[in-house]
Design a protein around this motif. Structure first.
Motif, short mmCIF file in Angstrom:
data_model
loop_
_atom_site.label_atom_id
_atom_site.label_comp_id
_atom_site.label_asym_id
_atom_site.label_seq_id
_atom_site.Cartn_x
_atom_site.Cartn_y
_atom_site.Cartn_z
N LYS A 49 -22.65 -28.89 -49.68
CA LYS A 49 -21.76 -28.70 -50.84
C LYS A 49 -22.35 -29.20 -52.15
O LYS A 49 -21.88 -28.84 -53.22
CB LYS A 49 -20.46 -29.52 -50.62
N ARG A 88 -22.04 -32.39 -52.69
CA ARG A 88 -20.90 -33.27 -53.00
C ARG A 88 -21.37 -34.68 -53.32
O ARG A 88 -22.23 -35.23 -52.63
CB ARG A 88 -19.97 -33.30 -51.78
N SER A 100 -13.16 -29.05 -48.86
CA SER A 100 -13.06 -27.61 -49.10
C SER A 100 -14.44 -26.95 -48.98
O SER A 100 -15.46 -27.55 -49.31
CB SER A 100 -12.45 -27.36 -50.47
N ASN A 126 -16.42 -24.99 -50.48
CA ASN A 126 -17.05 -24.41 -51.67
C ASN A 126 -18.21 -25.30 -52.09
O ASN A 126 -18.29 -26.46 -51.69
CB ASN A 126 -16.04 -24.36 -52.82
N SER A 153 -11.88 -23.74 -54.85
CA SER A 153 -11.87 -23.77 -53.38
C SER A 153 -11.64 -22.36 -52.83
O SER A 153 -10.89 -21.59 -53.42
CB SER A 153 -10.77 -24.70 -52.89
N GLU A 213 -4.92 -27.64 -52.04
CA GLU A 213 -5.25 -28.60 -51.00
C GLU A 213 -4.04 -29.46 -50.64
O GLU A 213 -3.01 -29.43 -51.30
CB GLU A 213 -6.41 -29.51 -51.47
N HIS A 244 -13.65 -30.03 -61.35
CA HIS A 244 -13.35 -29.33 -60.11
C HIS A 244 -12.88 -27.93 -60.42
O HIS A 244 -12.41 -27.68 -61.51
CB HIS A 244 -12.17 -30.07 -59.46
#
Ligand code: AMP
Ligand code: MG
Length: 348
Positions: free
Chosen positions: A58, A60, A144, A146, A152, A181, A236
């Motif tokens: 991701k 992330r 999520s 993405n 998402s 979410e 986001h």
């Protein structure tokens, strides 16, 4: 990396794909799968090496903890203490779009919790998700599905768009009908506090325990607050084009958007407008994307992320969105929209 893709259509014999995907989880790989909120990017929550692959796929940030997904309410193996209020919330809302923050046991590695001593736990409602977790025999950590920062995904095509070549397996077919979410409630504090608005509304949580509070910063409409959930501080859900939210009474909002659309088009720009069903005939210019009726916010929530991705497909240069009332599901919708806009909110 080669990604195996299985699009399920509810036909006989598809169980074999769930078995295959669960084997990937058991062997330490990554599987994207549907849930009723959004698609998730999953790995074995109990193995740090597996969980690290989620962050890599991701992009992330490392300090953003993951939610672990379970297939039953029996979670004593993973958390130290389940307060009475958490039990009541589980009974009312599980399986469903509610994540509980609880004290974690050592069996959950620090990579999963981003070094916090607490962990988010959720039992999803999606049939495929539940079967996958059961068949894997371990809880599945899943943010999520993405690339970090993007909207998402709520269907398998969007999931493939982001993750093909980055994960071992993508399984699904069901559309995520909640569309935003899960609601996150911290049950390690008294009173419990909502850290992220989501699919379960504050009103319905308060039917279980009227003392439940909401992280005040969430209602501030600005990004200069310090949210209690680490992930809430990040940009986001952003579409490629700049998004601006127009807020005010209905008449003024429509007038303002019309004027802005007109001026942007005159300046040679392609404009996307995210609007409610009721206002569809009020605009004669711009690429209209209807989110749903303001009397049926569950539809709006379920369409929201797909609408943001559609703006990318349309290659618009700028997006203008009507604000929705911040009540009920509207709190979660506006939280996502405000973040997608980087809090660029214009009073009409
Ligand atoms: P995602 O799975 O991408 O929807 O992100 C999970 C969200 O849950 C992020 O905003 C995290 O910061 C939040 N979260 C997960 N675990 C915790 C925790 N232990 N304490 C507070 N927030 C958490
Ligand atoms: Mg996410």
């Amino acid at each position: 990396m080669e990604t195996k893709i299985a699009v399920l259509k509810g036909e006989i014999g598809e169980e074999q794909f769930i078995k295959e995907a669960s084997k990937v989880i058991r062997n330490g790989g990554t599987v994207a799968f549907p849930t009723e909120t959004v698609y998730g990017l999953g790995a074995n929550a109990l193995k740090s090496d597996s969980v690290k692959k989620i962050f890599e796929a991701k992009g992330r940030p490392q300090d953003n903890p993951l939610i672990i997904h379970v297939a039953s309410k029996d979670i004593d193996e993973y958390v130290k203490n389940v307060p009475e209020v958490a039990k009541k919330l589980m009974d009312k809302f599980w399986p469903g779009p509610l994540t509980l923050i609880l004290e974690k046991k050592d069996i959950v590695p620090n990579e999963t919790s981003a070094n916090l001593n607490t962990i988010g736990v959720r039992m999803p409602k999606s049939d495929i998700a539940l079967k996958l977790i059961k068949e894997s025999g371990v809880p599945i950590a899943a943010p999520s599905a993405n690339i970090s920062g993007r909207p998402s995904p709520t269907d398998i095509e969007r999931c493939i768009e982001d993750l093909k070549g980055r994960v071992n397996y993508i399984i699904g077919g069901d559309k995520s009908n909640v569309g935003v979410e899960s609601t996150i409630v911290d049950c390690t504090v008294t009173p419990p506090i909502v850290l992220r608005p989501g699919g379960v509304t504050l009103e319905s949580l308060r039917e279980v325990d009227s003392s439940i509070e909401i992280d005040k910063g969430l209602l501030n409409n600005s990004d200069d607050f310090k949210p209690k959930a680490p992930g809430m501080k990040y940009r986001h859900y952003a579409p490629n084009a700049k998004l601006k939210i127009i807020k005010g009474n209905r008449k003024k909002t429509i007038e303002k958007i019309r004027e802005m659309v007109h001026n942007y088009i005159k300046a040679g720009m392609k404009v996307g407008i995210l609007i409610s069903e009721e206002n569809i005939d009020m605009y004669s210019e711009g690429e209209k994307i209807v989110l749903g009726s303001y009397n049926d916010l569950s539809k709006v929530a379920s369409n929201l992320f797909e609408a943001l991705r559609k703006c990318n497909d349309l290659n618009v240069d700028i997006i203008l969105a009507e604000a929705f009332t911040e009540e009920g599901l509207g709190i979660a919708i506006m939280n996502r929209l405000n973040k997608a806009a980087g809090y660029d909110i214009i009073e009409a």
